[in-house]
Design a protein around this motif. Sequence first.
Motif, PDB file in Angstrom:
ATOM      1  N   HIS A 187       0.993  -0.406   0.161  1.00 34.86           N
ATOM      2  CA  HIS A 187      -0.423  -0.220   0.493  1.00 34.86           C
ATOM      3  C   HIS A 187       0.422   1.378  -0.188  1.00 34.86           C
ATOM      4  CE1 HIS A 187      -3.141   2.501   0.874  1.00 34.86           C
ATOM      5  NE2 HIS A 187      -2.464   3.371   1.666  1.00 34.86           N
ATOM      6  N   GLU A 188       1.570   1.005   1.142  1.00 35.35           N
ATOM      7  CA  GLU A 188       2.799   3.047   0.910  1.00 35.35           C
ATOM      8  C   GLU A 188       3.470   2.593  -0.420  1.00 35.35           C
ATOM      9  OE1 GLU A 188       6.991   3.701   3.643  1.00 35.35           O
ATOM     10  OE2 GLU A 188       5.297   1.502   4.343  1.00 35.35           O
ATOM     11  N   LEU A 189       4.044   1.502  -1.061  1.00 33.35           N
ATOM     12  CA  LEU A 189       4.575   1.456  -2.187  1.00 33.35           C
ATOM     13  C   LEU A 189       3.888   2.458  -3.348  1.00 33.35           C
ATOM     14  CD1 LEU A 189       6.816  -1.541  -2.135  1.00 33.35           C
ATOM     15  CD2 LEU A 189       7.648   0.895  -2.479  1.00 33.35           C
ATOM     16  N   ALA A 244      12.565  -1.452  -4.586  1.00 34.17           N
ATOM     17  CA  ALA A 244      11.301  -1.721  -3.496  1.00 34.17           C
ATOM     18  C   ALA A 244      10.562  -2.554  -3.780  1.00 34.17           C
ATOM     19  CB  ALA A 244      11.122  -0.548  -3.476  1.00 34.17           C
ATOM     20  N   ALA A 245       9.601  -2.565  -4.848  1.00 34.09           N
ATOM     21  CA  ALA A 245       8.719  -2.933  -4.991  1.00 34.09           C
ATOM     22  C   ALA A 245       8.371  -4.307  -5.219  1.00 34.09           C
ATOM     23  CB  ALA A 245       7.780  -2.579  -6.176  1.00 34.09           C
ATOM     24  N   ARG A 246      10.316  -4.382  -6.473  1.00 26.61           N
ATOM     25  CA  ARG A 246      10.562  -6.454  -6.620  1.00 26.61           C
ATOM     26  C   ARG A 246      11.101  -7.205  -5.663  1.00 26.61           C
ATOM     27  NH1 ARG A 246      14.962  -4.200 -10.478  1.00 26.61           N
ATOM     28  NH2 ARG A 246      15.861  -6.507  -9.582  1.00 26.61           N
ATOM     29  N   ALA A 247      11.920  -6.136  -4.517  1.00 23.76           N
ATOM     30  CA  ALA A 247      12.312  -6.962  -3.155  1.00 23.76           C
ATOM     31  C   ALA A 247      10.839  -6.901  -2.721  1.00 23.76           C
ATOM     32  CB  ALA A 247      12.889  -6.703  -2.269  1.00 23.76           C
ATOM     33  N   LEU A 248       9.774  -6.571  -2.915  1.00 20.79           N
ATOM     34  CA  LEU A 248       8.326  -7.152  -1.752  1.00 20.79           C
ATOM     35  C   LEU A 248       7.620  -8.018  -2.591  1.00 20.79           C
ATOM     36  CD1 LEU A 248       6.065  -6.262  -0.034  1.00 20.79           C
ATOM     37  CD2 LEU A 248       5.261  -4.771  -1.721  1.00 20.79           C
ATOM     38  N   ALA A 249       7.743  -8.238  -3.775  1.00 21.52           N
ATOM     39  CA  ALA A 249       6.734  -9.323  -4.319  1.00 21.52           C
ATOM     40  C   ALA A 249       7.516 -10.013  -4.602  1.00 21.52           C
ATOM     41  CB  ALA A 249       7.213  -8.423  -5.986  1.00 21.52           C
ATOM     42  N   ARG A 250       9.294 -10.077  -4.414  1.00 23.21           N
ATOM     43  CA  ARG A 250       9.920 -11.761  -3.816  1.00 23.21           C
ATOM     44  C   ARG A 250       9.477 -12.622  -2.552  1.00 23.21           C
ATOM     45  NH1 ARG A 250      14.278  -9.256  -6.171  1.00 23.21           N
ATOM     46  NH2 ARG A 250      15.299  -8.383  -4.147  1.00 23.21           N
ATOM     47  N   ARG A 251       9.900 -11.420  -1.938  1.00 25.97           N
ATOM     48  CA  ARG A 251       8.760 -12.054  -0.407  1.00 25.97           C
ATOM     49  C   ARG A 251       7.105 -12.656  -0.598  1.00 25.97           C
ATOM     50  NH1 ARG A 251       9.496  -6.485   2.659  1.00 25.97           N
ATOM     51  NH2 ARG A 251       8.310  -7.897   4.428  1.00 25.97           N
ATOM     52  N   GLU A 260     -13.598 -12.742  -5.920  1.00 24.78           N
ATOM     53  CA  GLU A 260     -15.154 -12.435  -6.061  1.00 24.78           C
ATOM     54  C   GLU A 260     -15.476 -12.274  -4.837  1.00 24.78           C
ATOM     55  OE1 GLU A 260     -16.013 -16.338  -7.279  1.00 24.78           O
ATOM     56  OE2 GLU A 260     -15.331 -16.360  -8.973  1.00 24.78           O
ATOM     57  N   THR A 261     -14.929 -12.284  -3.362  1.00 21.95           N
ATOM     58  CA  THR A 261     -15.525 -11.719  -2.404  1.00 21.95           C
ATOM     59  C   THR A 261     -14.503 -10.405  -1.667  1.00 21.95           C
ATOM     60  OG1 THR A 261     -15.078 -14.359  -2.123  1.00 21.95           O
ATOM     61  CG2 THR A 261     -15.408 -13.285   0.020  1.00 21.95           C
ATOM     62  N   PRO A 262     -14.972  -9.433  -1.977  1.00 20.28           N
ATOM     63  CA  PRO A 262     -14.686  -8.249  -1.424  1.00 20.28           C
ATOM     64  C   PRO A 262     -14.619  -8.300   0.501  1.00 20.28           C
ATOM     65  CG  PRO A 262     -16.786  -8.036  -2.708  1.00 20.28           C
ATOM     66  CD  PRO A 262     -16.339  -9.092  -2.233  1.00 20.28           C
ATOM     67  N   ALA A 263     -15.597  -9.414   1.435  1.00 23.18           N
ATOM     68  CA  ALA A 263     -14.916  -9.495   2.376  1.00 23.18           C
ATOM     69  C   ALA A 263     -13.174 -10.011   2.573  1.00 23.18           C
ATOM     70  CB  ALA A 263     -15.862 -10.397   3.124  1.00 23.18           C
ATOM     71  N   LEU A 264     -13.172 -10.921   1.712  1.00 21.15           N
ATOM     72  CA  LEU A 264     -11.592 -11.939   2.274  1.00 21.15           C
ATOM     73  C   LEU A 264     -11.019 -10.494   1.463  1.00 21.15           C
ATOM     74  CD1 LEU A 264      -9.849 -13.729   2.630  1.00 21.15           C
ATOM     75  CD2 LEU A 264     -10.145 -14.420   0.423  1.00 21.15           C
ATOM     76  N   GLN A 265     -10.999  -9.653   0.862  1.00 20.57           N
ATOM     77  CA  GLN A 265     -10.189  -8.425   0.210  1.00 20.57           C
ATOM     78  C   GLN A 265      -9.939  -7.276   1.284  1.00 20.57           C
ATOM     79  OE1 GLN A 265     -11.437  -6.622  -3.417  1.00 20.57           O
ATOM     80  NE2 GLN A 265     -12.267  -8.548  -4.312  1.00 20.57           N
ATOM     81  N   ALA A 266     -11.385  -6.538   2.368  1.00 19.93           N
ATOM     82  CA  ALA A 266     -11.160  -5.905   3.437  1.00 19.93           C
ATOM     83  C   ALA A 266     -10.440  -6.140   4.394  1.00 19.93           C
ATOM     84  CB  ALA A 266     -12.518  -5.233   3.790  1.00 19.93           C
ATOM     85  N   LYS A 267     -10.817  -8.109   4.777  1.00 12.43           N
ATOM     86  CA  LYS A 267     -10.194  -8.498   5.706  1.00 12.43           C
ATOM     87  C   LYS A 267      -8.497  -8.282   5.429  1.00 12.43           C
ATOM     88  CE  LYS A 267      -9.829 -13.072   8.279  1.00 12.43           C
ATOM     89  NZ  LYS A 267     -10.198 -14.299   7.965  1.00 12.43           N
ATOM     90  N   LEU A 268      -8.055  -8.792   4.548  1.00 17.82           N
ATOM     91  CA  LEU A 268      -7.089  -8.916   4.553  1.00 17.82           C
ATOM     92  C   LEU A 268      -5.738  -7.614   4.182  1.00 17.82           C
ATOM     93  CD1 LEU A 268      -6.915 -12.206   1.843  1.00 17.82           C
ATOM     94  CD2 LEU A 268      -6.443 -11.851   4.456  1.00 17.82           C
ATOM     95  N   GLY A 269      -6.925  -6.567   3.699  1.00 15.81           N
ATOM     96  CA  GLY A 269      -5.978  -4.981   3.558  1.00 15.81           C
ATOM     97  C   GLY A 269      -5.768  -5.350   1.848  1.00 15.81           C
ATOM     98  N   ILE A 270      -6.065  -6.470   0.853  1.00 16.38           N
ATOM     99  CA  ILE A 270      -5.063  -6.523  -0.134  1.00 16.38           C
ATOM    100  C   ILE A 270      -6.193  -6.551  -1.447  1.00 16.38           C
ATOM    101  CG2 ILE A 270      -3.982  -7.963  -1.755  1.00 16.38           C
ATOM    102  CD1 ILE A 270      -2.980  -9.608   1.051  1.00 16.38           C
ATOM    103  N   THR A 271      -6.422  -5.852  -1.906  1.00 17.96           N
ATOM    104  CA  THR A 271      -7.098  -5.126  -3.441  1.00 17.96           C
ATOM    105  C   THR A 271      -7.488  -5.836  -4.318  1.00 17.96           C
ATOM    106  OG1 THR A 271      -6.252  -3.180  -3.681  1.00 17.96           O
ATOM    107  CG2 THR A 271      -7.611  -3.139  -2.101  1.00 17.96           C
ATOM    108  N   PRO A 272      -8.113  -5.726  -5.577  1.00 18.92           N
ATOM    109  CA  PRO A 272      -7.165  -6.771  -6.336  1.00 18.92           C
ATOM    110  C   PRO A 272      -6.082  -5.923  -7.409  1.00 18.92           C
ATOM    111  CG  PRO A 272     -10.059  -6.856  -6.861  1.00 18.92           C
ATOM    112  CD  PRO A 272      -9.084  -5.831  -5.488  1.00 18.92           C
ATOM    113  N   ALA A 273      -6.272  -4.350  -7.086  1.00 24.61           N
ATOM    114  CA  ALA A 273      -5.240  -3.589  -7.367  1.00 24.61           C
ATOM    115  C   ALA A 273      -3.692  -3.975  -7.058  1.00 24.61           C
ATOM    116  CB  ALA A 273      -5.754  -2.046  -7.809  1.00 24.61           C
ATOM    117  N   MET A 274      -3.993  -3.907  -5.443  1.00 23.11           N
ATOM    118  CA  MET A 274      -3.458  -4.642  -5.072  1.00 23.11           C
ATOM    119  C   MET A 274      -1.895  -5.630  -5.509  1.00 23.11           C
ATOM    120  SD  MET A 274      -1.977  -4.723  -1.472  1.00 23.11           S
ATOM    121  CE  MET A 274      -2.361  -2.816  -1.370  1.00 23.11           C
TER     122      MET A 274
END
Length: 342
Positions: A162-164, A175-182, A207-221
């Motif tokens: 999110h910060e990136l 920094a983005a590539r290092a994060l992606a590897r992890r 397909e599940t917005p509830a899971l996206q909200a729970k994880l804080g991971i959006t499709p764009a992310m």
Amino acid sequence: MLLRVGQLARRCGLTVRTLHHYDTIGLLSPSVRSDAGYRLYAAHDIARLHRILALRELGMPLADIGTVLDRPETTLPAVITRQIAALDAELARKTTLRKRLARLGEQLARDEAPDPADWLTTLELMTMYDTHFTADERDRLPFLCPDNARESEWQTLAAEAHELMQGDIPPHDDAARALARRWMVALERDTASDPALLGKLEAMHRETPALQAKLGITPAMADYVQRAFAEDQLSIYRRYLSDEEFAFVSARYPQQMPKWPSLLAELRQAMRDGIAAHAPEAQFLARRWLALFRAYAGDDPRTHEKLRRAHQQEPALRQGAWVDDEVLAYLGQAMARLGPAK
């Protein structure tokens, strides 16, 4: 302790007919015969019955249980560990659902109208895991098992991504590539290195917005991380390719990379189904693999050889890729037997 069939049936909540069926198909037979001629179940028969019932509860068909029980690793402690993990995952899901239901119940008791979004989230949590995964898959998927360290790790990864993104850091940045590897290494671990489970988890997330909200991971992310991972792999290919070759590959690889896991899943399934490498089904998969490879590598054999050498010499290209030696060996056998396309 020695038990007759009726006694064992009563003690474990089964029917005599079920135990007779297990005997008929060779899954569980009484191992002792009394002086009076009665067939009796001993302690080790009861232990085997526990493993049978546990595997059934985990979603495994009877036809497969006998084969699995003959494997050295299918010990009773191992089966109990799987049972506990499955129960933990189910308890975690139900605990979350209970909290949401309790909150909705309190609101309704006060004659308050629940927030429709919160209500829909609760309904999603009631169904999302059962909709996307079988009982056996839920047991095998580490991502669904309660683990504070794992949850903290994913929260950290999501916060960094999110910060990136908020800082408009491009995917090719170090920094983005290092994060992606992890990220991808953690995702491979938490899907048990099974590309089929990865595909189902991605579908559930999408397909599940509830899971996206729970994880804080959006499709764009998720798209951002995937593009950064493609850039990281391209940075390795760059060391092996000419400028012209790299320009061609880098323009196409990010679009083709997401297609690999589903094809790997089909290859693994073919192996599990016992399909020989020379069979038409395996040959079809091998041709699809070559077509996907050429979609970003082009048709020049010299470029192909450079990319193959990169994979042979760069272990980092195997990390977060859901591929192992067994699949590659099977694929190699299928490709070696490829005839002319029909």
